[in-house]
Design a protein around this motif. Structure first.
Motif, PDB file in Angstrom:
ATOM      1  N   ARG A 101      77.283  44.735  22.456  1.00 52.92           N
ATOM      2  CA  ARG A 101      76.984  45.450  23.599  1.00 52.92           C
ATOM      3  C   ARG A 101      77.246  47.125  23.486  1.00 52.92           C
ATOM      4  O   ARG A 101      76.688  48.059  23.784  1.00 52.92           O
ATOM      5  N   ILE A 102      78.481  47.309  22.854  1.00 48.64           N
ATOM      6  CA  ILE A 102      79.021  48.646  22.325  1.00 48.64           C
ATOM      7  C   ILE A 102      77.822  49.088  21.499  1.00 48.64           C
ATOM      8  O   ILE A 102      77.432  50.132  21.532  1.00 48.64           O
ATOM      9  N   GLY A 103      77.380  48.459  20.287  1.00 49.04           N
ATOM     10  CA  GLY A 103      76.514  49.008  19.527  1.00 49.04           C
ATOM     11  C   GLY A 103      75.150  49.491  19.888  1.00 49.04           C
ATOM     12  O   GLY A 103      74.410  50.291  19.654  1.00 49.04           O
ATOM     13  N   ALA A 104      74.877  48.700  21.073  1.00 50.87           N
ATOM     14  CA  ALA A 104      73.472  48.761  21.625  1.00 50.87           C
ATOM     15  C   ALA A 104      73.481  50.044  22.528  1.00 50.87           C
ATOM     16  O   ALA A 104      72.443  50.833  22.694  1.00 50.87           O
ATOM     17  N   VAL A 106      77.570  44.979  14.537  1.00 50.34           N
ATOM     18  CA  VAL A 106      77.437  46.381  15.007  1.00 50.34           C
ATOM     19  C   VAL A 106      76.556  47.247  14.017  1.00 50.34           C
ATOM     20  O   VAL A 106      76.305  47.228  12.961  1.00 50.34           O
ATOM     21  N   PRO A 107      75.423  47.940  14.879  1.00 51.06           N
ATOM     22  CA  PRO A 107      74.467  48.638  14.086  1.00 51.06           C
ATOM     23  C   PRO A 107      75.110  49.700  13.465  1.00 51.06           C
ATOM     24  O   PRO A 107      75.703  50.582  14.091  1.00 51.06           O
ATOM     25  N   GLY A 108      74.656  49.980  12.196  1.00 48.67           N
ATOM     26  CA  GLY A 108      75.274  51.314  11.495  1.00 48.67           C
ATOM     27  C   GLY A 108      76.642  50.747  11.288  1.00 48.67           C
ATOM     28  O   GLY A 108      77.808  51.412  11.686  1.00 48.67           O
ATOM     29  N   PRO A 109      76.821  49.868  10.103  1.00 50.73           N
ATOM     30  CA  PRO A 109      78.315  49.402   9.639  1.00 50.73           C
ATOM     31  C   PRO A 109      79.132  50.738   9.097  1.00 50.73           C
ATOM     32  O   PRO A 109      80.154  50.576   8.926  1.00 50.73           O
ATOM     33  N   GLN A 110      78.442  51.721   8.667  1.00 48.62           N
ATOM     34  CA  GLN A 110      79.128  52.724   8.137  1.00 48.62           C
ATOM     35  C   GLN A 110      80.072  53.699   9.068  1.00 48.62           C
ATOM     36  O   GLN A 110      80.839  54.196   8.514  1.00 48.62           O
ATOM     37  N   ARG A 111      79.775  53.435  10.289  1.00 53.94           N
ATOM     38  CA  ARG A 111      80.698  53.948  11.264  1.00 53.94           C
ATOM     39  C   ARG A 111      81.747  53.057  11.895  1.00 53.94           C
ATOM     40  O   ARG A 111      82.269  53.544  12.876  1.00 53.94           O
ATOM     41  N   ASP A 149      75.744  58.400  16.081  1.00 55.12           N
ATOM     42  CA  ASP A 149      76.901  58.818  15.214  1.00 55.12           C
ATOM     43  C   ASP A 149      78.317  58.770  15.874  1.00 55.12           C
ATOM     44  O   ASP A 149      79.193  59.007  15.199  1.00 55.12           O
ATOM     45  N   ALA A 150      78.295  57.888  16.772  1.00 60.77           N
ATOM     46  CA  ALA A 150      79.742  57.408  17.658  1.00 60.77           C
ATOM     47  C   ALA A 150      80.481  56.339  16.447  1.00 60.77           C
ATOM     48  O   ALA A 150      79.826  55.685  15.966  1.00 60.77           O
ATOM     49  N   VAL A 151      81.592  56.831  16.322  1.00 66.50           N
ATOM     50  CA  VAL A 151      82.684  55.919  15.584  1.00 66.50           C
ATOM     51  C   VAL A 151      83.100  54.663  16.417  1.00 66.50           C
ATOM     52  O   VAL A 151      83.424  55.149  17.618  1.00 66.50           O
ATOM     53  N   ILE A 152      83.223  53.504  15.695  1.00 69.13           N
ATOM     54  CA  ILE A 152      83.526  52.059  16.476  1.00 69.13           C
ATOM     55  C   ILE A 152      84.634  51.587  15.781  1.00 69.13           C
ATOM     56  O   ILE A 152      84.419  51.273  14.546  1.00 69.13           O
ATOM     57  N   GLY A 153      85.951  51.455  16.406  1.00 72.35           N
ATOM     58  CA  GLY A 153      86.891  50.813  16.018  1.00 72.35           C
ATOM     59  C   GLY A 153      87.074  49.479  16.582  1.00 72.35           C
ATOM     60  O   GLY A 153      87.176  49.499  17.750  1.00 72.35           O
ATOM     61  N   THR A 154      87.589  48.514  16.012  1.00 67.96           N
ATOM     62  CA  THR A 154      87.993  47.272  16.637  1.00 67.96           C
ATOM     63  C   THR A 154      89.517  46.912  16.321  1.00 67.96           C
ATOM     64  O   THR A 154      90.093  47.443  15.123  1.00 67.96           O
ATOM     65  N   ASN A 155      90.445  46.670  17.540  1.00 67.36           N
ATOM     66  CA  ASN A 155      91.711  46.345  17.465  1.00 67.36           C
ATOM     67  C   ASN A 155      91.834  45.083  17.146  1.00 67.36           C
ATOM     68  O   ASN A 155      93.201  44.526  17.753  1.00 67.36           O
ATOM     69  N   THR A 156      91.426  44.296  16.441  1.00 63.29           N
ATOM     70  CA  THR A 156      91.738  42.845  16.115  1.00 63.29           C
ATOM     71  C   THR A 156      93.089  42.592  15.429  1.00 63.29           C
ATOM     72  O   THR A 156      93.444  43.539  14.589  1.00 63.29           O
ATOM     73  N   SER A 157      93.603  41.672  15.541  1.00 59.95           N
ATOM     74  CA  SER A 157      95.040  41.223  14.874  1.00 59.95           C
ATOM     75  C   SER A 157      94.787  40.774  13.602  1.00 59.95           C
ATOM     76  O   SER A 157      95.510  40.718  12.642  1.00 59.95           O
ATOM     77  N   ALA A 158      93.669  39.954  13.326  1.00 61.86           N
ATOM     78  CA  ALA A 158      93.530  39.298  12.105  1.00 61.86           C
ATOM     79  C   ALA A 158      92.089  38.952  11.718  1.00 61.86           C
ATOM     80  O   ALA A 158      92.119  38.493  10.705  1.00 61.86           O
ATOM     81  N   MET A 159      91.243  39.074  12.567  1.00 57.45           N
ATOM     82  CA  MET A 159      89.814  38.913  12.018  1.00 57.45           C
ATOM     83  C   MET A 159      89.248  39.870  11.065  1.00 57.45           C
ATOM     84  O   MET A 159      89.366  40.997  11.183  1.00 57.45           O
ATOM     85  N   THR A 214      85.536  48.592   5.638  1.00 60.09           N
ATOM     86  CA  THR A 214      84.967  47.719   4.719  1.00 60.09           C
ATOM     87  C   THR A 214      84.107  48.582   3.637  1.00 60.09           C
ATOM     88  O   THR A 214      84.258  49.757   3.857  1.00 60.09           O
ATOM     89  N   PRO A 215      83.521  47.955   2.796  1.00 57.18           N
ATOM     90  CA  PRO A 215      83.179  48.565   1.521  1.00 57.18           C
ATOM     91  C   PRO A 215      81.723  49.681   2.218  1.00 57.18           C
ATOM     92  O   PRO A 215      81.481  50.594   1.723  1.00 57.18           O
ATOM     93  N   ASP A 216      81.299  49.362   3.421  1.00 55.31           N
ATOM     94  CA  ASP A 216      80.211  50.040   3.957  1.00 55.31           C
ATOM     95  C   ASP A 216      80.619  51.152   4.860  1.00 55.31           C
ATOM     96  O   ASP A 216      79.930  52.182   5.267  1.00 55.31           O
TER      97      ASP A 216
END
Length: 320
Positions: free
Chosen positions: A106-109, A133-138, A114-124, A159-161
Motif C-alpha cells: 500500500r505504501i509503495g502504491a 516495494v516498487p523501486g527497491p533502491q529506495r 523518490d520517497a525513501v521507505i524504511g521498515t522497522n522489522t525486528s528480524a525479517m 539490500t544490494p539494491d
C-alpha cells in the motif's frame, strides 16, 4: 531526494511507531501518524503528547517538547493520506509477515517515486520485504529499539539494491535525531536481535536445567557482563580480558556442552598469530598502545559511576 526529509509518514502508530514519530518530530520533522483507522491515529497522538508532558516533568524531555510535538505531529485519516507526498516513510506495523506485505504494498502504491521507505522489522530479512516495494533502491531496514526516544542505537540494513545515497541520507537523519546508526548486513535478526535472542535461549536453557531461577539469571546478567555492555561491546571486553583467557574458558565450556560452545575460529585464529588483546598490542580490535591507560581509566570510571547511578535509582519497581 532531500537529505533532510522534512515530511515523514509513520505507518503504524503503536508504541514502536509512536516512539519513532516522537523522536523525529522532536528533531524537527513534520510527522504524519497513520494507523488502521483515524481513531487509532488520533488516540496515538494524544498518548504521545501526554507521555511528553510526563517526560518533561520527569526531566527526560527538555522543556517545550510537548508544544513542539503538538506542532509537528499530525494524526491523519488513512495510510494514503500519510504517505502521499511524504519524503520519508517508516513502516512500523506489527511483526507479522502478511501485515507487513499489505502495508508495504500500500505504501509503495502511494508514495512518491523518490520517497525513501524504511521498515522497522525486528528480524525479517529486508531483501524479502523489498520484493513488495516498487523501486527497491529506495528501501532499507531502519530498526529502532523500544523505547525509541531513549534507546540510542538504530540498525540500518540495506539490500544490494539500496542506493548508497539513500543509506547516507537516512544515516544523516538518524544522527540529526541524536541517535547512533550502525550499518549492518541483511540477515534474519540482523545483529542486535540475533545476539539478544541467542542470549535469551541460553538463559532459558539454564532455567530448564534447574541451574538458576529466572530472577537469579537476570541478577547475574545485569550485575556482571551485562553491566559492562552499557559501555563496551563483546570484542572490546574480550580484548581487555585477554583472548587467551577466553580460549581457556571455551575449553571448559566445550567439554561440558560440546561444539555449541566451542571457541570460535575468529578467536583461535587471532591467538595463533599472537594477537591476545590489549596485553599483546592488539586482539580483534586495534586499540592504540598509547590509548590503553586512558581506556582502562575510562572503564574504571564508567563502572564506578554506573554503580553509583544504580544505587541512586534503586532496584527496578517490581524487580527488586
Amino acid at each position: 531526494m532531500s537529505q533532510l526529509f522534512p515530511t515523514v509518514a509513520v505507518v503504524g502508530s503503536g508504541y514502536m511507531g509512536g516512539g519513532i514519530g516522537q523522536s523525529l518530530a522532536l528533531a524537527g520533522h513534520d510527522v504524519r501518524l497513520a494507523d488502521v483507522s483515524a481513531r487509532h491515529a488520533v488516540a496515538a497522538r494524544d498518548r504521545l503528547l501526554a507521555e511528553s508532558d510526563h517526560f518533561v516533568a520527569a526531566g527526560l524531555f527538555p522543556a517545550g517538547s510537548t508544544d513542539l510535538l503538538a506542532e509537528r505531529l499530525t494524526a491523519v485519516d488513512s495510510v494514503d493520506a500519510a504517505v502521499d507526498g511524504a519524503d520519508y516513510v517508516t513502516e512500523a506495523v506489527s511483526e507479522d509477515r502478511e501485515v507487513k506485505r499489505e502495508s508495504l504494498q500500500r505504501i509503495g502504491a502511494v508514495a512518491r517515486p523518490d520517497a525513501v521507505i524504511g521498515t522497522n522489522t525486528s528480524a525479517m530479512p529486508i531483501g524479502e520485504l523489498a520484493a513488495w516495494v516498487p523501486g527497491p533502491q529506495r528501501f532499507l531496514g531502519v530498526h529502532w529499539w523500544n523505547p525509541a526516544p531513549f534507546v540510542p542505537g538504530v540498525e540500518l540494513i540495506p539490500t544490494p539494491d539500496t542506493d548508497e545515497q539513500v543509506i547516507t541520507a537516512v544515516e544523516e537523519m538518524i544522527i540529526a535525531a541524536g541517535k547512533s546508526p550502525a550499518r549492518v548486513s541483511d540477515s534474519p535478526g540482523f545483529v542486535g536481535n540475533r545476539l539478544q535472542f541467542a542470549l535469551y535461549r541460553e538463559a532459558a536453557l539454564i532455567v530448564e536445567e534447574g541451574l538458576a531461577t529466572p530472577d537469579q539469571v537476570d541478577t547475574v546478567v545485569n550485575s556482571t557482563f551485562g553491566f559492562r555492555l552499557g559501555f563496551f561491546g563483546p570484542f572490546a571486553i574480550a580484548d581487555m580480558a585477554g583472548l587467551d583467557v577466553y580460549a581457556g574458558a571455551y575449553q571448559s565450556l566445550q567439554r561440558a556442552y560440546g561444539d555449541r560452545l566451542a571457541a570460535p575460529s575468529v578467536l583461535t585464529d587471532a591467538i595463533a598469530v599472537g594477537r591476545l588483546g590489549t596485553k599483546s598490542g592488539g586482539g580483534l580490535l586495534d586499540i592504540p598502545a598509547d590509548q590503553l591507560a586512558a581506556l582502562i581509566e575510562y572503564r574504571n570510571t564508567a563502572y564506578q559511576r554506573l554503580s553509583e547511578l544504580r544505587r541512586e535509582l534503586g532496584p527496578p519497581p517490581g524487580l527488586g
